[in-house]
Design a protein around this motif. Structure first.
Motif, PDB file in Angstrom:
ATOM      1  N   TYR A 273     -14.253  11.851  -0.146  1.00  0.00           N
ATOM      2  CA  TYR A 273     -13.147  12.556   0.261  1.00  0.00           C
ATOM      3  C   TYR A 273     -12.943  13.767  -0.664  1.00  0.00           C
ATOM      4  CZ  TYR A 273     -11.943   8.533   2.968  1.00  0.00           C
ATOM      5  OH  TYR A 273     -12.157   7.470   3.904  1.00  0.00           O
TER       6      TYR A 273
ATOM      7  N   GLY B  54      -4.983   9.040   4.342  1.00  0.00           N
ATOM      8  CA  GLY B  54      -4.511   7.582   4.175  1.00  0.00           C
ATOM      9  C   GLY B  54      -2.949   7.693   4.616  1.00  0.00           C
TER      10      GLY B  54
ATOM     11  N   CYS C  13      -4.539  12.097   8.073  1.00  0.00           N
ATOM     12  CA  CYS C  13      -5.747  11.100   8.757  1.00  0.00           C
ATOM     13  C   CYS C  13      -5.507   9.721   8.442  1.00  0.00           C
ATOM     14  CB  CYS C  13      -7.064  11.567   7.762  1.00  0.00           C
ATOM     15  SG  CYS C  13      -7.252  13.698   7.775  1.00  0.00           S
TER      16      CYS C  13
ATOM     17  N   GLY D 287       3.681   5.730   7.040  1.00  0.00           N
ATOM     18  CA  GLY D 287       4.093   7.286   7.212  1.00  0.00           C
ATOM     19  C   GLY D 287       5.115   7.506   5.910  1.00  0.00           C
ATOM     20  N   TYR D 288       5.223   6.817   5.021  1.00  0.00           N
ATOM     21  CA  TYR D 288       6.117   6.906   3.902  1.00  0.00           C
ATOM     22  C   TYR D 288       5.627   8.425   2.997  1.00  0.00           C
ATOM     23  CZ  TYR D 288       9.373   6.010  -0.024  1.00  0.00           C
ATOM     24  OH  TYR D 288      10.556   5.952  -0.693  1.00  0.00           O
TER      25      TYR D 288
ATOM     26  N   MET E 161       0.794  -1.009   0.041  1.00  0.00           N
ATOM     27  CA  MET E 161      -0.018   0.107   0.168  1.00  0.00           C
ATOM     28  C   MET E 161       1.081   1.248   0.207  1.00  0.00           C
ATOM     29  SD  MET E 161      -3.324  -0.640   2.421  1.00  0.00           S
ATOM     30  CE  MET E 161      -2.659  -0.774   4.024  1.00  0.00           C
ATOM     31  N   GLN E 162       2.067   1.191   0.357  1.00  0.00           N
ATOM     32  CA  GLN E 162       2.889   2.158   0.574  1.00  0.00           C
ATOM     33  C   GLN E 162       3.329   2.639  -1.066  1.00  0.00           C
ATOM     34  OE1 GLN E 162       6.875   1.095   2.020  1.00  0.00           O
ATOM     35  NE2 GLN E 162       6.340   2.447   3.753  1.00  0.00           N
TER      36      GLN E 162
ATOM     37  N   ASP F 170      -5.395   8.927  -0.226  1.00  0.00           N
ATOM     38  CA  ASP F 170      -4.835   7.536  -0.501  1.00  0.00           C
ATOM     39  C   ASP F 170      -5.322   6.658   0.481  1.00  0.00           C
ATOM     40  OD1 ASP F 170      -3.415   5.512  -1.479  1.00  0.00           O
ATOM     41  OD2 ASP F 170      -1.424   6.085  -0.261  1.00  0.00           O
TER      42      ASP F 170
ATOM     43  N   ALA G 167     -11.711   9.312   8.105  1.00  0.00           N
ATOM     44  CA  ALA G 167     -11.121  10.548   7.628  1.00  0.00           C
ATOM     45  C   ALA G 167     -12.244  11.466   7.262  1.00  0.00           C
ATOM     46  CB  ALA G 167     -10.368  10.236   6.417  1.00  0.00           C
TER      47      ALA G 167
ATOM     48  N   SER H 186      -5.965   3.587  11.783  1.00  0.00           N
ATOM     49  CA  SER H 186      -5.292   2.598  12.478  1.00  0.00           C
ATOM     50  C   SER H 186      -4.021   3.238  13.449  1.00  0.00           C
ATOM     51  CB  SER H 186      -4.355   1.891  11.251  1.00  0.00           C
ATOM     52  OG  SER H 186      -3.428   1.068  11.898  1.00  0.00           O
TER      53      SER H 186
ATOM     54  N   PHE I  46      -3.647  15.219  -0.461  1.00  0.00           N
ATOM     55  CA  PHE I  46      -3.320  13.752  -0.960  1.00  0.00           C
ATOM     56  C   PHE I  46      -4.270  13.002  -0.686  1.00  0.00           C
ATOM     57  CE2 PHE I  46      -0.444   9.889  -0.428  1.00  0.00           C
ATOM     58  CZ  PHE I  46      -0.629   9.385  -1.656  1.00  0.00           C
TER      59      PHE I  46
HETATM   60  C1  LIG Z   1      -3.024   2.676   0.862  1.00  0.00           C
HETATM   61  S1  LIG Z   1      -2.872   3.093   2.639  1.00  0.00           S
HETATM   62  C2  LIG Z   1      -1.912   4.556   2.544  1.00  0.00           C
HETATM   63  C3  LIG Z   1      -0.556   4.500   2.298  1.00  0.00           C
HETATM   64  C4  LIG Z   1       0.194   5.766   2.489  1.00  0.00           C
HETATM   65  N1  LIG Z   1      -0.170   6.877   1.875  1.00  0.00           N
HETATM   66  C5  LIG Z   1       1.643   5.491   2.133  1.00  0.00           C
HETATM   67  O1  LIG Z   1       2.392   5.897   1.371  1.00  0.00           O
HETATM   68  O2  LIG Z   1       2.524   4.770   3.097  1.00  0.00           O
HETATM   69  C6  LIG Z   1      -4.362   3.498   3.047  1.00  0.00           C
HETATM   70  C7  LIG Z   1      -4.655   4.031   4.494  1.00  0.00           C
HETATM   71  O3  LIG Z   1      -5.725   4.475   4.739  1.00  0.00           O
HETATM   72  C8  LIG Z   1      -6.294   4.086   5.820  1.00  0.00           C
HETATM   73  N2  LIG Z   1      -7.833   4.082   5.985  1.00  0.00           N
HETATM   74  C9  LIG Z   1      -8.624   3.173   5.302  1.00  0.00           C
HETATM   75  N3  LIG Z   1      -9.917   3.470   5.527  1.00  0.00           N
HETATM   76  C10 LIG Z   1      -9.838   4.691   6.143  1.00  0.00           C
HETATM   77  C11 LIG Z   1     -10.788   5.927   6.699  1.00  0.00           C
HETATM   78  N4  LIG Z   1     -12.210   5.389   6.690  1.00  0.00           N
HETATM   79  N5  LIG Z   1     -10.339   6.697   7.014  1.00  0.00           N
HETATM   80  C12 LIG Z   1      -9.084   6.972   7.219  1.00  0.00           C
HETATM   81  N6  LIG Z   1      -8.227   6.178   6.964  1.00  0.00           N
HETATM   82  C13 LIG Z   1      -8.617   5.221   6.430  1.00  0.00           C
HETATM   83  C14 LIG Z   1      -5.756   2.752   6.288  1.00  0.00           C
HETATM   84  O4  LIG Z   1      -5.776   2.592   7.885  1.00  0.00           O
HETATM   85  C15 LIG Z   1      -4.396   2.782   5.495  1.00  0.00           C
HETATM   86  O5  LIG Z   1      -3.414   3.169   6.456  1.00  0.00           O
END
Ligand SMILES: C[S@@+](CC[C@H](N)C(=O)[O-])C[C@H]1O[C@@H](n2cnc3c(N)ncnc32)[C@H](O)[C@@H]1O
Length: 219
Positions: free
Chosen positions: A151, A70, A93, A74-75, A44-45, A142, A123, A96, A140
């Motif tokens: 969003y 998302g 936002c 933290g990346y 996912m990162q 994600d 979020a 987890s 951003f």
């Molecule tokens: C694709 S990952 C983000 C990857 C991050 N941008 C990176 O580069 O490492 C998606 C994130 O969205 C979060 N997420 C999923 N549903 C969510 C919600 N309803 N509100 C906030 N965050 C949410 C997940 O916990 C997850 O950490």
């Protein structure tokens, strides 16, 4: 997986990374620790070239205030925060605590922790609770793909005119092209892509970085 731009050959990706600015030890270690701790989710990162692009864009825009939907480990937040001035802010936002506890450690290591305000909650609730004013230079998105239209609708009014939005995974790993793919996540991306295109408040281009990255400028 979005650790590399998906529609490039592995050789061309290797060449691209080798001829872009090097990724520093903090991000290399974060990617490795994320793979070790969360092997099923590490894809996912965002990848290195997307991170470099996001830092460059943040800096080029002179962005001071950024929102991320998302955060995971933290990346992407480090890449955005690094493009900010020292008094800039990143509202991050996520839902987890477990994944973002890793992000918190790496924000300290990267020296950007003081710029980042992490909100643990759905979020859409965090965004809708903000004043409906142009608070952000850059956003951003994600997180969960089914939520993208929501969003977008929450974020667009809160981005200043001339500001920008970045939206990740808009190719849905090329599944947007396959009519047999009807999962909520793929349909969420198709709906989002149509929605953004029709939005007269923004002008939009889809970039073939990572798994497809929409760059939209708010008029
Ligand atoms: C694709 S990952 C983000 C990857 C991050 N941008 C990176 O580069 O490492 C998606 C994130 O969205 C979060 N997420 C999923 N549903 C969510 C919600 N309803 N509100 C906030 N965050 C949410 C997940 O916990 C997850 O950490």
């Amino acid at each position: 997986m979005t650790r590399s731009s998906e529609n490039l050959s592995p050789e061309l990706h290797e060449y691209l990374v080798a001829h872009s600015s090097p990724v520093d030890e903090v991000l290399v270690d974060l990617a490795a620790e994320t793979r070790r701790l969360f092997p099923a989710s590490a894809g996912m990162q965002i990848g290195p070239e997307q991170g470099l692009f996001m830092t460059a864009l943040t800096r080029l825009m002179g962005a001071r205030d950024v929102v991320e939907v998302g955060t995971f480990t933290g990346y992407s937040s480090i890449c955005l925060a690094r493009g900010l001035p020292s008094d800039g802010t990143l509202l991050a936002c996520d839902v987890s605590e477990e994944w973002t506890s890793v992000a918190r450690r790496y924000w300290q290591r990267a020296g950007v922790a003081d710029r980042i305000d992490l909100r643990i909650a759905p979020a859409i609730e965090t965004l809708r609770a903000l004043p409906e004013e142009p608070l952000f230079d850059l956003a951003f998105i994600d997180a969960d793909k089914e939520g993208y239209v929501g969003y977008w609708e929450a974020v667009v009014p809160r981005v200043r005119s001339g500001g920008a939005l970045l939206v990740d995974n808009v190719f849905s790993h090329n599944r947007v092209l396959d009519p047999a793919q009807t999962s909520p996540a793929v349909q969420g991306i198709r709906d989002f892509n149509a929605h953004a295109l029709a939005d007269e408040r923004t002008e939009t281009v889809l970039l073939p970085i990572g798994d497809g990255l929409t760059l939209a400028r708010k008029r």
